[in-house]
Design a protein around this motif. Structure first.
Motif, PDB file in Angstrom:
ATOM      1  N   TRP A 208       0.732  -1.152  -0.156  1.00 28.76           N
ATOM      2  CA  TRP A 208       0.066   0.078  -0.049  1.00 28.76           C
ATOM      3  C   TRP A 208       0.834   1.049  -0.116  1.00 28.76           C
ATOM      4  N   LEU A 209       1.930   1.173   0.622  1.00 28.83           N
ATOM      5  CA  LEU A 209       2.872   2.326   0.775  1.00 28.83           C
ATOM      6  C   LEU A 209       3.358   2.495  -0.395  1.00 28.83           C
ATOM      7  N   MET A 210       3.951   1.315  -0.981  1.00 33.42           N
ATOM      8  CA  MET A 210       4.715   1.530  -2.091  1.00 33.42           C
ATOM      9  C   MET A 210       3.858   2.228  -3.498  1.00 33.42           C
ATOM     10  N   LEU A 211       2.636   1.692  -3.421  1.00 32.60           N
ATOM     11  CA  LEU A 211       1.624   2.166  -4.423  1.00 32.60           C
ATOM     12  C   LEU A 211       1.131   3.415  -4.473  1.00 32.60           C
ATOM     13  N   ASN A 212       0.897   4.099  -2.973  1.00 31.71           N
ATOM     14  CA  ASN A 212       0.394   5.137  -3.055  1.00 31.71           C
ATOM     15  C   ASN A 212       1.518   6.399  -2.514  1.00 31.71           C
ATOM     16  N   LYS A 213       2.669   5.873  -1.977  1.00 31.42           N
ATOM     17  CA  LYS A 213       3.332   7.140  -1.443  1.00 31.42           C
ATOM     18  C   LYS A 213       4.769   6.942  -2.234  1.00 31.42           C
ATOM     19  N   THR A 214       4.977   6.213  -3.149  1.00 32.13           N
ATOM     20  CA  THR A 214       6.354   6.295  -3.698  1.00 32.13           C
ATOM     21  C   THR A 214       6.316   6.643  -5.214  1.00 32.13           C
ATOM     22  N   THR A 215       7.510   7.045  -5.766  1.00 31.12           N
ATOM     23  CA  THR A 215       7.323   7.575  -7.009  1.00 31.12           C
ATOM     24  C   THR A 215       7.434   6.197  -7.960  1.00 31.12           C
ATOM     25  N   PHE A 216       8.054   5.200  -7.466  1.00 31.74           N
ATOM     26  CA  PHE A 216       7.886   4.045  -8.092  1.00 31.74           C
ATOM     27  C   PHE A 216       6.547   3.564  -8.343  1.00 31.74           C
ATOM     28  N   GLY A 217       5.659   3.656  -7.394  1.00 38.72           N
ATOM     29  CA  GLY A 217       4.169   3.164  -7.292  1.00 38.72           C
ATOM     30  C   GLY A 217       3.624   4.043  -8.381  1.00 38.72           C
ATOM     31  N   TYR A 218       3.842   5.398  -8.490  1.00 40.31           N
ATOM     32  CA  TYR A 218       3.156   6.228  -9.440  1.00 40.31           C
ATOM     33  C   TYR A 218       3.543   5.719 -10.800  1.00 40.31           C
ATOM     34  N   GLU A 219       4.791   5.311 -11.036  1.00 38.53           N
ATOM     35  CA  GLU A 219       5.140   4.968 -12.221  1.00 38.53           C
ATOM     36  C   GLU A 219       4.610   3.546 -12.789  1.00 38.53           C
ATOM     37  N   ILE A 220       4.296   2.784 -11.693  1.00 38.52           N
ATOM     38  CA  ILE A 220       3.733   1.331 -12.092  1.00 38.52           C
ATOM     39  C   ILE A 220       2.037   1.785 -12.625  1.00 38.52           C
ATOM     40  N   GLU A 221       1.521   2.678 -11.978  1.00 38.22           N
ATOM     41  CA  GLU A 221       0.225   2.953 -12.271  1.00 38.22           C
ATOM     42  C   GLU A 221       0.195   3.635 -13.627  1.00 38.22           C
ATOM     43  N   ALA A 222       1.167   4.716 -13.927  1.00 42.09           N
ATOM     44  CA  ALA A 222       1.237   5.486 -15.148  1.00 42.09           C
ATOM     45  C   ALA A 222       1.503   4.466 -16.175  1.00 42.09           C
ATOM     46  N   VAL A 223       2.371   3.594 -16.093  1.00 47.87           N
ATOM     47  CA  VAL A 223       2.593   2.399 -17.245  1.00 47.87           C
ATOM     48  C   VAL A 223       1.391   1.690 -17.521  1.00 47.87           C
ATOM     49  N   GLY A 224       0.865   1.278 -16.455  1.00 43.90           N
ATOM     50  CA  GLY A 224      -0.484   0.389 -16.623  1.00 43.90           C
ATOM     51  C   GLY A 224      -1.712   1.227 -17.270  1.00 43.90           C
ATOM     52  N   PHE A 225      -1.545   2.788 -17.329  1.00 42.91           N
ATOM     53  CA  PHE A 225      -2.687   3.480 -17.749  1.00 42.91           C
ATOM     54  C   PHE A 225      -2.205   3.622 -19.362  1.00 42.91           C
ATOM     55  N   ASN A 226      -1.036   3.890 -19.586  1.00 42.84           N
ATOM     56  CA  ASN A 226      -0.591   4.317 -20.915  1.00 42.84           C
ATOM     57  C   ASN A 226       0.946   4.162 -21.183  1.00 42.84           C
ATOM     58  N   GLU A 227       1.463   3.089 -21.909  1.00 42.06           N
ATOM     59  CA  GLU A 227       2.712   2.885 -21.646  1.00 42.06           C
ATOM     60  C   GLU A 227       3.567   4.138 -22.642  1.00 42.06           C
ATOM     61  N   ASN A 228       2.749   4.597 -23.581  1.00 42.78           N
ATOM     62  CA  ASN A 228       3.358   5.509 -24.690  1.00 42.78           C
ATOM     63  C   ASN A 228       3.544   6.936 -23.836  1.00 42.78           C
ATOM     64  N   ALA A 229       2.749   7.290 -23.192  1.00 41.15           N
ATOM     65  CA  ALA A 229       2.600   8.515 -22.438  1.00 41.15           C
ATOM     66  C   ALA A 229       3.810   8.343 -21.327  1.00 41.15           C
ATOM     67  N   SER A 230       3.901   7.404 -20.827  1.00 41.70           N
ATOM     68  CA  SER A 230       4.901   7.203 -19.931  1.00 41.70           C
ATOM     69  C   SER A 230       6.551   7.171 -20.184  1.00 41.70           C
ATOM     70  N   GLN A 231       6.522   6.680 -21.304  1.00 39.40           N
ATOM     71  CA  GLN A 231       7.793   6.629 -22.220  1.00 39.40           C
ATOM     72  C   GLN A 231       7.998   8.058 -22.400  1.00 39.40           C
ATOM     73  N   TYR A 232       7.125   8.585 -23.185  1.00 41.60           N
ATOM     74  CA  TYR A 232       7.207  10.215 -23.114  1.00 41.60           C
ATOM     75  C   TYR A 232       7.576  10.923 -22.080  1.00 41.60           C
ATOM     76  N   ALA A 233       7.115  10.742 -21.045  1.00 40.36           N
ATOM     77  CA  ALA A 233       7.439  11.372 -19.922  1.00 40.36           C
ATOM     78  C   ALA A 233       8.668  11.179 -19.142  1.00 40.36           C
ATOM     79  N   GLY A 234       9.436  10.401 -19.838  1.00 46.50           N
ATOM     80  CA  GLY A 234      10.798  10.020 -19.449  1.00 46.50           C
ATOM     81  C   GLY A 234      10.674   8.737 -18.336  1.00 46.50           C
ATOM     82  N   MET A 235       9.976   7.864 -18.068  1.00 47.48           N
ATOM     83  CA  MET A 235       9.772   6.860 -17.420  1.00 47.48           C
ATOM     84  C   MET A 235      10.272   5.390 -18.428  1.00 47.48           C
ATOM     85  N   SER A 236      11.180   4.614 -17.518  1.00 43.87           N
ATOM     86  CA  SER A 236      11.624   3.507 -18.159  1.00 43.87           C
ATOM     87  C   SER A 236      10.453   2.460 -17.984  1.00 43.87           C
TER      88      SER A 236
END
Length: 353
Positions: A208-236
Motif C-alpha cells: 500500500w505504501l509503495m503504490l500510494n506513497k512512492t515514485t515507483f508506485g506512481y510509475e507502475i500505475e502510469a505504465v498501466g494506464f498508458n505505456e506510450n505516455a509514460s515513455q514520453y514522460a521519461g519513465m523506463s
C-alpha cells in the motif's frame, strides 16, 4: 467528492457482487432442492462457530492475501499475472529446500533465510515472463500459463528425486525454520493458524505504501494506464514492467512460503496445482486491486472455503456449491459496468420522484 464518498463508491461493486452472488447461490440451492437458509447457516457456523474454524479461516486467507497482492501489483502495471500459481509453487519449493538443507541454524537466521529463498524463487520465476514482455513483447498470459505447468512438474520432480529418495513427501522441517505457533494453535483449539498472517498483513501495508506513497508506485500505475505516455514522460517502461513482475512473483512466492513453512511444514507430490494462485486472481478482482480491499476479500474467500466444509454434514448441501457462488461473485465483479449503470438509473429515478 470527499474521501468518504470515494470510499463508499469503491465499495459499491464488491459489496453488490457478494450480495448478488449469495442470492443467486440461494436460488440455485432452491432449484436443486436444498434449503438455502440451512446451507448458509451451516456455512456461517463453519466459519465462526468455534475458535478452530476461525483459526482455519484466517490461515486459509493468509496465502490469499499475498497472492492477491501479487496479482494486484501486476494489474496496476497493465499486466495479467496468470502465473501466480507457478510462482507460489516455486516459493514453496525454495523455502523447503533451505529449511531442510540448513537445519541446525539459529531460528533468527534460518527462518528469515528460508522465507527469503521462497521470495527469490517466486521472483525469479516471474522474471522470465517479465523480461520477455519488456524486451520482445511476448504476451505474459501465455508465458505464465505455460510456466504454471512447468513449475508443477519441477516441484514434483525435486520432491521425489532430490529432496527425497523416491518418496512422495519430504520430512517435516525443523522448528528453526517453521512459522507454526503453539500460542496461536492453543487459542484456536489446535487449528493450523501460524505466524504467517502477520507477515501477510505486513506486506499488505508495504505494498500500500509503495503504490500510494512512492515514485515507483506512481510509475507502475502510469505504465498501466498508458505505456506510450509514460515513455514520453521519461519513465523506463521496460524496467517498470520487469520490476512489477518480479515484485508480483516475490509476493506469490511468499504465499507459497506460507504453505511450506506454515500450514504443512513440508513439500509433497501434487497431483494437480493447489489453485491458490488462481483464487488469488479472484481475490484481487473483488478487492479492487487495493491492498486493504484484498485483505477483506481474502478473508471472505477463506471463510467461504472453510465454511463450505461444514455444509454437507450439517445441511446436506454439496460444498462444491461454494465454488459456484465464488464464480458468480467474480462474474458480478466483472460486470461492474452493469452494476454502476443500474445504480445510476436508480439514483436518477429517486431524484425524479
Amino acid at each position: 467528492m470527499s474521501k468518504v464518498q470515494k470510499v463508499l463508491n469503491s465499495l459499491i461493486v464488491p459489496v453488490t457482487a457478494v450480495i448478488l452472488g449469495l442470492l443467486f447461490g440461494a436460488v440455485i440451492m432452491l432449484i436443486f432442492g436444498y434449503d438455502p437458509i440451512a446451507g448458509y447457516s451451516a456455512l456461517i457456523e463453519g466459519v465462526v462457530g468455534q475458535p478452530y474454524y476461525i483459526g482455519e479461516t484466517i490461515r486459509q486467507a493468509t496465502p490469499y492475501i499475498l497472492v492477491g497482492l501479487s496479482v494486484a501489483v501486476a494489474f496496476k502495471a497493465g499486466l495479467f499475472n496468470i502465473g501466480a500459481e507457478g510462482q507460489m509453487l516455486m516459493g514453496w519449493l525454495g523455502s523447503i529446500i533451505v529449511a531442510l538443507q540448513f537445519d541446525g541454524l539459529s531460528k533468527w537466521i534460518h527462518l528469515p533465510l528460508a522465507i527469503l529463498a521462497g521470495i527469490l524463487f517466486g521472483a525469479l520465476w516471474a522474471f522470465i515472463p517479465g523480461i520477455l514482455k519488456a524486451t520482445l513483447r511476448v504476451n505474459e498470459v501465455i508465458v505464465t500459463i505455460m510456466l504454471n505447468y512447468t513449475a508443477l512438474y519441477i516441484f514434483n520432480y525435486v520432491v521425489q528425486n532430490i529432496l527425497t529418495d523416491g518418496l512422495d513427501k519430504t520430512k517435516t522441517i525443523g522448528a528453526s525454520a517453521s512459522l507454526q505457533s503453539d500460542f496461536l494453535q492453543n487459542i484456536t483449539q489446535y487449528s493450523t493458524l501460524h505466524w504467517g498472517i502477520l507477515i501477510a498483513l505486513g506486506f499488505a501495508l508495504i505494498i500500500w505504501l509503495m503504490l500510494n506513497k512512492t515514485t515507483f508506485g506512481y510509475e507502475i500505475e502510469a505504465v498501466g494506464f498508458n505505456e506510450n505516455a509514460s515513455q514520453y514522460a521519461g519513465m523506463s517502461v521496460k524496467k517498470t514492467i520487469i520490476m512489477s513482475m518480479v515484485i508480483a512473483g516475490g509476493l506469490a512466492g511468499l504465499g507459497g512460503v506460507m504453505e511450506g513453512l506454515g500450514t504443512y511444514g513440508n513439500a509433497y507430490v501434487l497431483s494437480s496445482s493447489p489453485g491458490i494462485g488462481f483464487d488469488g486472481i479472484a481475490v484481487a478482482l473483488l478487492g479492487g486491486s487495493s491492498p486493504i480491499g484484498i485483505i477483506f476479500s481474502a478473508l471472505l474467500f477463506g471463510a467461504l472455503k472453510i465454511g463450505a466444509l461444514n455444509m454437507p454434514a450439517v445441511a446436506g448441501v454439496p460444498n462444491e456449491l461454494v465454488n459456484v457462488i465464488i464464480a458468480l461473485i467474480i462474474f458480478f465483479v466483472a460486470s461492474s459496468y452493469i452494476i454502476r449503470w443500474t445504480m445510476a438509473k436508480f439514483k436518477k429515478g429517486a431524484k425524479a420522484e
